[in-house]
Design an enzyme around this catalytic site. Structure first.
Site, PDB file in Angstrom:
ATOM      1  N   ARG A   1      -8.724  -9.254   4.286  1.00 36.93           N
ATOM      2  CA  ARG A   1      -7.671  -8.644   5.109  1.00 36.93           C
ATOM      3  C   ARG A   1      -7.943  -7.155   5.281  1.00 36.93           C
ATOM      4  O   ARG A   1      -7.861  -6.610   6.390  1.00 36.93           O
ATOM      5  CB  ARG A   1      -6.319  -8.860   4.442  1.00 36.93           C
ATOM      6  CG  ARG A   1      -5.086  -8.312   5.176  1.00 36.93           C
ATOM      7  CD  ARG A   1      -3.855  -8.662   4.357  1.00 36.93           C
ATOM      8  NE  ARG A   1      -2.592  -8.292   5.004  1.00 36.93           N
ATOM      9  CZ  ARG A   1      -1.920  -7.182   4.762  1.00 36.93           C
ATOM     10  NH1 ARG A   1      -2.405  -6.283   3.913  1.00 36.93           N
ATOM     11  NH2 ARG A   1      -0.767  -6.946   5.361  1.00 36.93           N
TER      12      ARG A   1
ATOM     13  N   GLN B   1       0.821  -1.202   0.000  1.00 41.26           N
ATOM     14  CA  GLN B   1       0.000   0.000   0.000  1.00 41.26           C
ATOM     15  C   GLN B   1       0.863   1.264   0.000  1.00 41.26           C
ATOM     16  O   GLN B   1       1.894   1.314   0.659  1.00 41.26           O
ATOM     17  CB  GLN B   1      -0.929  -0.004   1.209  1.00 41.26           C
ATOM     18  CG  GLN B   1      -1.996  -1.083   1.124  1.00 41.26           C
ATOM     19  CD  GLN B   1      -3.090  -0.911   2.159  1.00 41.26           C
ATOM     20  OE1 GLN B   1      -3.997  -0.119   1.998  1.00 41.26           O
ATOM     21  NE2 GLN B   1      -3.002  -1.678   3.226  1.00 41.26           N
TER      22      GLN B   1
ATOM     23  N   GLN C   1       2.359 -11.770   9.969  1.00 43.56           N
ATOM     24  CA  GLN C   1       2.710 -10.501   9.332  1.00 43.56           C
ATOM     25  C   GLN C   1       1.724  -9.393   9.667  1.00 43.56           C
ATOM     26  O   GLN C   1       2.079  -8.223   9.763  1.00 43.56           O
ATOM     27  CB  GLN C   1       2.778 -10.707   7.814  1.00 43.56           C
ATOM     28  CG  GLN C   1       3.253  -9.504   7.024  1.00 43.56           C
ATOM     29  CD  GLN C   1       2.399  -9.267   5.799  1.00 43.56           C
ATOM     30  OE1 GLN C   1       1.213  -9.021   5.906  1.00 43.56           O
ATOM     31  NE2 GLN C   1       3.025  -9.362   4.637  1.00 43.56           N
TER      32      GLN C   1
ATOM     33  N   HIS D   1       0.355  -3.655  11.194  1.00 37.16           N
ATOM     34  CA  HIS D   1       1.528  -4.387  11.673  1.00 37.16           C
ATOM     35  C   HIS D   1       1.873  -4.166  13.144  1.00 37.16           C
ATOM     36  O   HIS D   1       3.019  -4.346  13.549  1.00 37.16           O
ATOM     37  CB  HIS D   1       2.751  -4.089  10.796  1.00 37.16           C
ATOM     38  CG  HIS D   1       2.544  -4.442   9.365  1.00 37.16           C
ATOM     39  ND1 HIS D   1       2.391  -5.740   8.934  1.00 37.16           N
ATOM     40  CD2 HIS D   1       2.420  -3.666   8.250  1.00 37.16           C
ATOM     41  CE1 HIS D   1       2.205  -5.749   7.624  1.00 37.16           C
ATOM     42  NE2 HIS D   1       2.206  -4.506   7.190  1.00 37.16           N
TER      43      HIS D   1
ATOM     44  N   SER E   1       4.855  -5.981   2.837  1.00 41.63           N
ATOM     45  CA  SER E   1       3.541  -6.007   3.478  1.00 41.63           C
ATOM     46  C   SER E   1       2.531  -6.708   2.583  1.00 41.63           C
ATOM     47  O   SER E   1       2.654  -7.892   2.303  1.00 41.63           O
ATOM     48  CB  SER E   1       3.114  -4.585   3.845  1.00 41.63           C
ATOM     49  OG  SER E   1       1.933  -4.583   4.610  1.00 41.63           O
ATOM     50  N   LEU E   2       1.533  -5.991   2.086  1.00 40.10           N
ATOM     51  CA  LEU E   2       0.551  -6.570   1.171  1.00 40.10           C
ATOM     52  C   LEU E   2       1.231  -7.278   0.005  1.00 40.10           C
ATOM     53  O   LEU E   2       0.749  -8.308  -0.483  1.00 40.10           O
ATOM     54  CB  LEU E   2      -0.366  -5.466   0.643  1.00 40.10           C
ATOM     55  CG  LEU E   2      -1.235  -5.825  -0.559  1.00 40.10           C
ATOM     56  CD1 LEU E   2      -2.341  -6.774  -0.138  1.00 40.10           C
ATOM     57  CD2 LEU E   2      -1.778  -4.590  -1.232  1.00 40.10           C
TER      58      LEU E   2
END
Length: 314
Positions: free
Chosen positions: A118, A10, A251, A202, A93-94
């Site tokens: 998510r 993102q 994660q 996170h 991340s994503l």
């Protein structure tokens, strides 16, 4: 020469992204149509026309960036890159979901469903206004960690994205993040600024979302990866399906160790990488981590040709 593909998360989205790619390559529209069929709305239309406020909603951003990355990965394969698959994949991340699709550990349709969920769970986990994230520039990692520890005062605030030397993102409850910003400034941070996001990713505030995501993951098949995946939570190369799945869940509430992930690639002999997705965020971070690692984009025909040439596939 070893190589890697890295997939953005993102922050890389923008209205109009991949427009040149779609004009040149039919596989872009086909991939977006596949995702739209899962989502129940025209994802490509949102990416091209916006408005930005809609694209930037995490429930839309996550499937949009996943689909963009997978579409470009598919184009790479059909353009000849399949003859020289990377030695490693990694996602920020994503972007780890995109990496798992590229590694053939996770099916694309299942990944679209998962990232939509998510995004929904992350948005629901913390009421609007109660969470916050901030970028801290110009401090050592340990100083940012110490500032968060001193600022917590019983609330949640932590360093959550170790993006590059001197660039760390913190997240947690709004008040604690504000205290941590001030603590970082006192320690000499060059900049300490809130980010325009509503979800504190996170950090421990996402544990509730992770518990719900775990239920969905029980029904999703993961395969052993055909390309080793450098995972966010441990910056280690993994191929075992159970390990990949477990680390993907962790994660959601654990720091993204991107600096260490890039160093793992370099330590394993990687000299060239492709940023497979919208934008050039990861290329910029990699420059700050290790200038010896060359990063190419593949967002349009010209950049794809250069990347194929770098891989010896032109």
């Amino acid at each position: 020469m070893k190589s890697a593909f890295i997939f953005p998360g993102q922050g890389s989205q923008s209205v109009g992204m991949l427009s040149a790619a779609a004009e040149a390559w039919p596989i872009i529209n086909r991939t977006f149509a596949e995702a739209s069929n899962v989502l129940g709305y025209d994802l490509w239309q949102v990416c091209q026309k916006g408005p930005a406020e809609e694209l930037n909603q995490t429930t839309v951003t996550q499937p949009a960036l996943l689909t963009a990355s997978v579409a470009l990965w598919r184009q790479w394969l059909v353009a000849g890159g399949g003859g020289s698959r990377p030695d490693f994949v990694a996602g920020h991340s994503l972007g780890e979901y995109s990496a798992l699709v590229a590694s053939e550990s996770l099916d694309f349709v299942e990944a679209v469903k998962l990232v939509r969920l998510r995004g929904e769970l992350m948005q629901e986990a913390v009421p609007a206004g109660e969470g916050k994230m901030a970028a801290i520039l110009g401090l050592e990692d340990e100083d940012v960690v110490a500032a968060c520890e001193s600022a917590a005062q019983g609330d949640v605030v932590a360093a959550v994205n170790f993006n590059a030397p001197g660039q760390v993102v913190i997240a947690g409850s709004a008040a604690a993040v504000e205290r941590a910003i001030e603590a970082c400034k006192e320690k000499g941070a060059r900049k300490a600024m809130p980010l325009p996001v509503s979800v504190p990713s996170h950090c421990a505030l996402m544990k509730g979302a992770a518990e719900e995501l775990a239920e969905a993951l029980e029904d999703v098949r993961f395969n052993d990866a055909v390309i080793p995946v450098i995972q966010n939570v441990n910056a280690a190369a993994e191929t075992n399906s159970d390990t990949l799945k477990a680390n993907l869940l962790k994660q959601l509430y654990s720091p993204v160790l991107w600096t260490d992930s890039v160093r793992t690639l370099v330590n394993n002999g990687v000299e060239v990488a492709v940023e497979c997705g919208a934008g050039k965020v990861l290329a910029g971070l990699v420059k700050r981590i290790d200038r010896g690692l060359t990063v190419h984009g593949i967002e349009d025909p010209d950049s794809l040709a250069k990347a194929l040439d770098a891989f010896g596939q032109s």
